[in-house]
Design a protein around this motif. Structure first.
Motif, PDB file in Angstrom:
ATOM      1  N   ARG A  37       4.061  -3.442  -1.182  1.00  0.00           N
ATOM      2  CA  ARG A  37       2.861  -3.531  -1.939  1.00  0.00           C
ATOM      3  C   ARG A  37       1.297  -3.891  -1.242  1.00  0.00           C
ATOM      4  NH1 ARG A  37       5.852  -5.441  -7.134  1.00  0.00           N
ATOM      5  NH2 ARG A  37       6.178  -3.724  -8.256  1.00  0.00           N
ATOM      6  N   GLU A  38       1.666  -4.734  -0.505  1.00  0.00           N
ATOM      7  CA  GLU A  38       0.513  -5.312   0.473  1.00  0.00           C
ATOM      8  C   GLU A  38       0.097  -4.127   1.439  1.00  0.00           C
ATOM      9  OE1 GLU A  38       2.123  -8.987   2.311  1.00  0.00           O
ATOM     10  OE2 GLU A  38       2.351 -10.019   0.516  1.00  0.00           O
ATOM     11  N   GLU A  39       1.058  -3.374   1.889  1.00  0.00           N
ATOM     12  CA  GLU A  39       0.623  -2.416   2.854  1.00  0.00           C
ATOM     13  C   GLU A  39      -0.198  -1.481   2.027  1.00  0.00           C
ATOM     14  OE1 GLU A  39       2.808   0.028   6.401  1.00  0.00           O
ATOM     15  OE2 GLU A  39       3.550   0.102   4.670  1.00  0.00           O
ATOM     16  N   LEU A  40       0.348  -1.035   0.863  1.00  0.00           N
ATOM     17  CA  LEU A  40      -0.587  -0.190   0.169  1.00  0.00           C
ATOM     18  C   LEU A  40      -1.818  -0.584  -0.408  1.00  0.00           C
ATOM     19  CD1 LEU A  40       2.171   0.938  -2.570  1.00  0.00           C
ATOM     20  CD2 LEU A  40       1.781   1.897  -0.299  1.00  0.00           C
ATOM     21  N   ARG A  41      -2.044  -1.816  -0.428  1.00  0.00           N
ATOM     22  CA  ARG A  41      -3.435  -2.323  -0.718  1.00  0.00           C
ATOM     23  C   ARG A  41      -4.271  -2.244   0.374  1.00  0.00           C
ATOM     24  NH1 ARG A  41      -0.309  -6.661  -2.973  1.00  0.00           N
ATOM     25  NH2 ARG A  41      -0.188  -6.493  -5.590  1.00  0.00           N
ATOM     26  N   ALA A  42      -3.824  -2.572   1.793  1.00  0.00           N
ATOM     27  CA  ALA A  42      -4.324  -2.562   2.976  1.00  0.00           C
ATOM     28  C   ALA A  42      -4.807  -1.216   3.352  1.00  0.00           C
ATOM     29  CB  ALA A  42      -3.572  -3.030   3.937  1.00  0.00           C
ATOM     30  N   HIS A  43      -4.133  -0.118   2.914  1.00  0.00           N
ATOM     31  CA  HIS A  43      -4.440   1.124   3.152  1.00  0.00           C
ATOM     32  C   HIS A  43      -5.288   1.970   2.046  1.00  0.00           C
ATOM     33  CE1 HIS A  43      -1.735   0.823   6.434  1.00  0.00           C
ATOM     34  NE2 HIS A  43      -2.304   1.539   6.859  1.00  0.00           N
ATOM     35  N   GLY A  44      -5.641   1.019   1.058  1.00  0.00           N
ATOM     36  CA  GLY A  44      -6.447   1.587  -0.094  1.00  0.00           C
ATOM     37  C   GLY A  44      -6.017   2.377  -1.069  1.00  0.00           C
TER      38      GLY A  44
END
Length: 437
Positions: A248-255
């Motif tokens: 989820r953190e990676e998804l947030r970081a990539h918008g």
């Protein structure tokens, strides 16, 4: 003396049983795939069944034009056109799972999901939901009896498989004819479109029987293994909440996810998915530790030597994917689910060839591997961004390897709807019961 005689009789009986088992196994191996193709093929079908194809009319060592067709079906451009359709099918499925009042059987539902994906996306069939459900039930009966003994008797598994295949082909023929008559309003070319167009380009007009065989082959290829991998993915995300949160953190970081938690619209593209490094690591680790099939076989084209043993030309050899993954020296702590082993910092799979081969290797590697990975990535993204789910049993189920890897009880999981901040939306009755008085 009597005891020794009994031991000898017991040993001979065991040997006889082993010989009978081997004989049956050889008979089944020789005729196994007849149920799928050879037993009921239309005599007018001219597609070759080449050596090494196991009776599949669209797979083998000949038919170079077919390889070109499949390269188009699974090309970057084709996958880009499939992506929004795959996402819609997965989103609709997850909404249905979340609206279900009880826990669902993940493996069974994953089978329905991959079947729907094959019908709706790969083949582009506009089959009503009720008819699609019936077609899935028939298809399950067909799959369940593929591995029956080739004994054509009333009420035998072989006969049930033959009958299911006939019903399937009748339904597929209807869908194909409707598809050929209605070509307006399509915004992409699906796999069946490409198969038909490419065959015409090569002067090989396909008969209806060949189209039905090709359609059934595409469904079969996209069904069992993808359902297995999808179930394993959900199980591992349940077992490892830290992995899910890191995703989820990676998804947030990539918008792809807003900071508050709700998903951003229109952000999922092939280049976006390619940039999600941790997502790629998660999918790779699922496929390493939970490879759907155990291995495969090949025909020796040239005599060679392996560890001091000579393997003659013409022999059939089997290779084990699972044993390779378990014994490859490049992987550390092989029984631990650790997606970071595939990170750029560690790259355990880069040290040598053929240590990691969930889709096989060499020139006969799985043609649909990029589509399978795309499907799993989209499923992981949707699970991480739009779903909350909990194990509905006290412990995780055991895993069985036959016919493909899957949990013995199918994996019972309760899915919940989400609000804009990814909080669970409880059913009204449950919310009232849990409210503070």
């Amino acid at each position: 003396m009597l005891f020794e005689g009994l031991e000898l009789v017991s040993a001979l009986a065991t040997l006889a049983a082993c010989l009978v088992s081997v004989t049956l196994l050889l008979a089944v191996s020789q005729q196994l795939w007849q149920l799928r193709w050879a037993a009921t093929r239309d005599k007018s079908c001219k597609l070759p069944i080449p050596k090494g194809s196991m009776g599949f009319p669209l797979i083998g060592e000949t038919g170079h034009w077919l390889l070109q067709v499949f390269s188009k079906i699974f090309s970057h451009e084709a996958l880009e056109s499939y992506l929004p359709k795959i996402q819609l099918v997965i989103q609709d499925t997850l909404r249905a799972w979340s609206s279900h009042p009880e826990a669902i059987n993940v493996y069974q539902e994953a089978q329905k999901l991959t079947f729907r994906m094959a019908i709706r996306v790969l083949l582009g069939f506009s089959i009503p939901e009720e008819d699609l459900g019936h077609l899935f039930e028939v298809y399950q009966q067909f799959v369940e009896n593929v591995f029956s003994l080739p004994v054509d008797l009333p009420f035998s598994g072989y006969r049930r498989g033959i009958q299911a295949r006939q019903i399937l082909q009748k339904g597929l023929e209807k869908a194909i004819r409707e598809k050929l008559q209605c070509t307006q309003g399509k915004d992409y070319s699906d796999a069946l479109d490409l198969l038909i167009e490419s065959s015409k380009e090569h002067g090989k007009e396909m008969t209806m029987q060949e189209l039905k065989d090709g359609t059934l082959e595409l469904i079969f290829a996209a069904y069992a293994t993808t359902a297995s991998a999808s179930t394993s993915l959900i199980m591992q995300l349940l077992k490892h909440p830290t992995v899910l949160e890191k995703l989820r953190e990676e998804l947030r970081a990539h918008g792809i996810l807003h900071s508050g938690g709700c998903p951003c619209e229109g952000t999922l593209r092939l280049d976006t998915l390619s940039g999600l490094r941790y997502l790629d690591c998660v999918i790779k680790e699922v496929m390493r530790l939970f490879t759907p099939i155990s291995g495969g076989y090949r025909t020796v084209l040239q005599t060679f030597e392996l560890d001091g043993f000579q393997i003659p030309k013409g022999w059939s050899v089997m290779y084990s994917i699972r044993d390779t993954h378990d014994t490859a020296p490049v992987f550390k702590d092989v029984n631990v689910f650790d997606p970071d082993r595939f990170s750029q910092a560690r790259s355990e799979d880069k040290d040598g060839r053929f240590h990691y081969l969930p889709f096989g290797g060499g020139v006969r590697t799985c043609l649909g591997k990029h589509l399978a990975k795309l499907f799993l990535k989209v499923l992981a993204v949707e699970l991480a961004s739009t779903s909350r789910f909990e194990l509905a049993t006290r412990t995780f189920p055991r895993i069985t390897l036959v016919p493909v890897l899957h949990p013995v009880d199918g994996l019972s999981v309760k899915f919940f709807g989400l609000d804009s901040n990814q909080n669970k939306i409880l059913p009204e009755t449950e919310a009232m019961l849990s409210a503070t008085v």
